[in-house]
Motif scaffolding. Structure first.
Motif, PDB file in Angstrom:
ATOM      1  N   GLN A 113      -2.031  -6.796  -7.441  1.00 31.28           N
ATOM      2  CA  GLN A 113      -2.892  -7.885  -6.966  1.00 31.28           C
ATOM      3  C   GLN A 113      -4.359  -7.446  -6.868  1.00 31.28           C
ATOM      4  O   GLN A 113      -5.275  -8.187  -7.240  1.00 31.28           O
ATOM      5  CB  GLN A 113      -2.405  -8.387  -5.598  1.00 31.28           C
ATOM      6  CG  GLN A 113      -1.038  -9.061  -5.607  1.00 31.28           C
ATOM      7  CD  GLN A 113       0.111  -8.063  -5.672  1.00 31.28           C
ATOM      8  OE1 GLN A 113      -0.077  -6.861  -5.471  1.00 31.28           O
ATOM      9  NE2 GLN A 113       1.304  -8.577  -5.976  1.00 31.28           N
ATOM     10  N   GLU A 114      -4.582  -6.201  -6.388  1.00 31.52           N
ATOM     11  CA  GLU A 114      -5.946  -5.680  -6.283  1.00 31.52           C
ATOM     12  C   GLU A 114      -6.559  -5.486  -7.671  1.00 31.52           C
ATOM     13  O   GLU A 114      -7.736  -5.789  -7.886  1.00 31.52           O
ATOM     14  CB  GLU A 114      -5.935  -4.364  -5.506  1.00 31.52           C
ATOM     15  CG  GLU A 114      -5.602  -4.539  -4.030  1.00 31.52           C
ATOM     16  CD  GLU A 114      -5.279  -3.224  -3.345  1.00 31.52           C
ATOM     17  OE1 GLU A 114      -5.277  -3.195  -2.095  1.00 31.52           O
ATOM     18  OE2 GLU A 114      -5.018  -2.224  -4.042  1.00 31.52           O
ATOM     19  N   THR A 115      -5.752  -4.984  -8.602  1.00 28.90           N
ATOM     20  CA  THR A 115      -6.228  -4.787  -9.972  1.00 28.90           C
ATOM     21  C   THR A 115      -6.622  -6.110 -10.599  1.00 28.90           C
ATOM     22  O   THR A 115      -7.677  -6.225 -11.246  1.00 28.90           O
ATOM     23  CB  THR A 115      -5.133  -4.113 -10.826  1.00 28.90           C
ATOM     24  OG1 THR A 115      -4.804  -2.848 -10.251  1.00 28.90           O
ATOM     25  CG2 THR A 115      -5.604  -3.912 -12.253  1.00 28.90           C
ATOM     26  N   SER A 128     -16.449  -9.101  -8.971  1.00 31.46           N
ATOM     27  CA  SER A 128     -15.537  -9.173  -7.832  1.00 31.46           C
ATOM     28  C   SER A 128     -15.555  -7.818  -7.138  1.00 31.46           C
ATOM     29  O   SER A 128     -15.616  -6.782  -7.794  1.00 31.46           O
ATOM     30  CB  SER A 128     -14.122  -9.490  -8.315  1.00 31.46           C
ATOM     31  OG  SER A 128     -14.086 -10.749  -8.956  1.00 31.46           O
ATOM     32  N   GLU A 129     -15.527  -7.821  -5.838  1.00 28.33           N
ATOM     33  CA  GLU A 129     -15.577  -6.553  -5.113  1.00 28.33           C
ATOM     34  C   GLU A 129     -14.678  -6.588  -3.893  1.00 28.33           C
ATOM     35  O   GLU A 129     -14.396  -7.642  -3.322  1.00 28.33           O
ATOM     36  CB  GLU A 129     -17.003  -6.211  -4.706  1.00 28.33           C
ATOM     37  CG  GLU A 129     -17.643  -7.182  -3.735  1.00 28.33           C
ATOM     38  CD  GLU A 129     -19.061  -6.769  -3.369  1.00 28.33           C
ATOM     39  OE1 GLU A 129     -19.400  -6.876  -2.174  1.00 28.33           O
ATOM     40  OE2 GLU A 129     -19.820  -6.350  -4.258  1.00 28.33           O
ATOM     41  N   MET A 130     -14.223  -5.394  -3.515  1.00 32.26           N
ATOM     42  CA  MET A 130     -13.393  -5.229  -2.333  1.00 32.26           C
ATOM     43  C   MET A 130     -14.139  -4.376  -1.319  1.00 32.26           C
ATOM     44  O   MET A 130     -14.710  -3.348  -1.673  1.00 32.26           O
ATOM     45  CB  MET A 130     -12.074  -4.530  -2.694  1.00 32.26           C
ATOM     46  CG  MET A 130     -11.156  -5.308  -3.609  1.00 32.26           C
ATOM     47  SD  MET A 130      -9.733  -4.287  -4.156  1.00 32.26           S
ATOM     48  CE  MET A 130      -9.090  -3.704  -2.578  1.00 32.26           C
ATOM     49  N   GLU A 131     -14.129  -4.802  -0.083  1.00 34.35           N
ATOM     50  CA  GLU A 131     -14.703  -3.986   0.988  1.00 34.35           C
ATOM     51  C   GLU A 131     -13.607  -3.060   1.501  1.00 34.35           C
ATOM     52  O   GLU A 131     -12.548  -3.523   1.944  1.00 34.35           O
ATOM     53  CB  GLU A 131     -15.213  -4.878   2.116  1.00 34.35           C
ATOM     54  CG  GLU A 131     -16.467  -5.667   1.769  1.00 34.35           C
ATOM     55  CD  GLU A 131     -17.680  -4.764   1.570  1.00 34.35           C
ATOM     56  OE1 GLU A 131     -17.852  -3.800   2.353  1.00 34.35           O
ATOM     57  OE2 GLU A 131     -18.434  -5.012   0.616  1.00 34.35           O
ATOM     58  N   VAL A 132     -13.843  -1.762   1.415  1.00 34.53           N
ATOM     59  CA  VAL A 132     -12.827  -0.802   1.839  1.00 34.53           C
ATOM     60  C   VAL A 132     -13.426   0.171   2.844  1.00 34.53           C
ATOM     61  O   VAL A 132     -14.633   0.431   2.848  1.00 34.53           O
ATOM     62  CB  VAL A 132     -12.246  -0.017   0.641  1.00 34.53           C
ATOM     63  CG1 VAL A 132     -11.570  -0.952  -0.340  1.00 34.53           C
ATOM     64  CG2 VAL A 132     -13.325   0.799  -0.050  1.00 34.53           C
ATOM     65  N   MET A 133     -12.563   0.697   3.703  1.00 32.91           N
ATOM     66  CA  MET A 133     -13.009   1.715   4.650  1.00 32.91           C
ATOM     67  C   MET A 133     -13.143   3.043   3.911  1.00 32.91           C
ATOM     68  O   MET A 133     -12.304   3.389   3.071  1.00 32.91           O
ATOM     69  CB  MET A 133     -12.016   1.863   5.795  1.00 32.91           C
ATOM     70  CG  MET A 133     -12.483   2.809   6.894  1.00 32.91           C
ATOM     71  SD  MET A 133     -11.254   3.021   8.202  1.00 32.91           S
ATOM     72  CE  MET A 133     -10.322   4.388   7.560  1.00 32.91           C
ATOM     73  N   LEU A 194      -6.141  -1.014   1.449  1.00 30.54           N
ATOM     74  CA  LEU A 194      -6.705   0.151   0.775  1.00 30.54           C
ATOM     75  C   LEU A 194      -7.857   0.764   1.569  1.00 30.54           C
ATOM     76  O   LEU A 194      -8.748   0.069   2.045  1.00 30.54           O
ATOM     77  CB  LEU A 194      -7.206  -0.242  -0.620  1.00 30.54           C
ATOM     78  CG  LEU A 194      -7.903   0.866  -1.423  1.00 30.54           C
ATOM     79  CD1 LEU A 194      -6.915   1.961  -1.799  1.00 30.54           C
ATOM     80  CD2 LEU A 194      -8.578   0.286  -2.662  1.00 30.54           C
ATOM     81  N   CYS A 195      -7.837   2.095   1.676  1.00 29.95           N
ATOM     82  CA  CYS A 195      -8.927   2.856   2.283  1.00 29.95           C
ATOM     83  C   CYS A 195      -9.176   4.093   1.413  1.00 29.95           C
ATOM     84  O   CYS A 195      -8.317   4.496   0.625  1.00 29.95           O
ATOM     85  CB  CYS A 195      -8.565   3.293   3.705  1.00 29.95           C
ATOM     86  SG  CYS A 195      -8.121   1.942   4.829  1.00 29.95           S
ATOM     87  N   LEU A 196     -10.344   4.702   1.570  1.00 31.01           N
ATOM     88  CA  LEU A 196     -10.714   5.855   0.751  1.00 31.01           C
ATOM     89  C   LEU A 196     -11.263   6.983   1.619  1.00 31.01           C
ATOM     90  O   LEU A 196     -11.779   6.745   2.708  1.00 31.01           O
ATOM     91  CB  LEU A 196     -11.762   5.456  -0.298  1.00 31.01           C
ATOM     92  CG  LEU A 196     -11.358   4.372  -1.298  1.00 31.01           C
ATOM     93  CD1 LEU A 196     -12.574   3.943  -2.130  1.00 31.01           C
ATOM     94  CD2 LEU A 196     -10.235   4.865  -2.205  1.00 31.01           C
TER      95      LEU A 196
END
Length: 212
Positions: A113-115, A128-133, A194-196
């Protein structure tokens, strides 16, 4: 040819590709041109090896202090995304992004789904962008934007990559990131989100790597 009236006798012989000139009792050996070039290249290679000795690769294990930090947040499913040497553009304030080339990613870190979501953007309009920690090398926690870019080359081909953007300049400045440093980007999940985590690896004089 014999020498007359005190002139030196010079004999030229060729033995197995070596040219030897005899001038009286003086013997001077000369290598063929091809052998000289090969020997010169070997010397240059040796000097390069001495100056640019490649240290062993950093350990592919997340440092304990990062594991503790992730566990404190309730994180799990830790995985190495990429290990890379920072390019000039990765630490340039004018670019404000960390590149994550798809062909260097060690394992899948996104859900289908994220891909699909990141693939829905393009370079002509807002991606499109995702905000991640993000856990920084200093262990500071912040948020950052993850996007997918298609980097076009002058040749007409393109390279697909993920990029960390938005607050990247601040991350690079706070953690004193420099060109040619080795970093690792790790992924983990907190309640499936998702976190990094970004880890700096630096070689010491003894050739081993440590994290900062």
């Amino acid at each position: 040819m014999d020498v007359v009236d005190g002139e030196m006798k010079i004999e030229k012989e060729y033995d197995q590709g070596f040219r030897v000139e005899h001038k009286g009792d003086d013997h001077q050996g000369r290598l063929p041109k091809s052998s000289k070039i090969k020997k010169k290249k070997q010397k240059m290679a040796t000097r390069c090896d001495q100056r640019y000795t490649t240290p062993p690769p950093p350990p592919l294990d997340l440092p304990i202090k990062f594991k503790k930090r992730i566990r404190a947040f309730g994180g799990s499913d830790i995985a190495l995304v990429i290990q890379k040497c920072l390019f000039k553009t990765d630490v340039s304030s004018g670019h404000n992004r960390l590149s994550i080339p798809l062909n260097q990613i060690r394992q899948t870190f996104l859900t289908p789904q994220e891909t699909e979501f990141l693939n829905s953007g393009n370079n002509e309009r807002k991606c499109s962008e995702m905000e991640v920690m993000l856990i920084e090398p200093s262990l500071r926690r912040d948020t950052i934007s993850l996007r997918k870019w298609e980097m076009k080359k002058a040749s007409g081909s393109a390279t697909l990559m993920y990029v960390l953007v938005g607050k990247w300049n601040s991350v690079a400045w706070r953690n004193a990131l420099r060109e040619d440093e080795t970093v690792q980007l790790w992924s983990f999940r907190i309640n499936s989100k998702l976190c990094l985590a970004l880890v700096k690896r630096r070689a010491k004089s003894n050739g081993y790597f440590i994290e900062f």
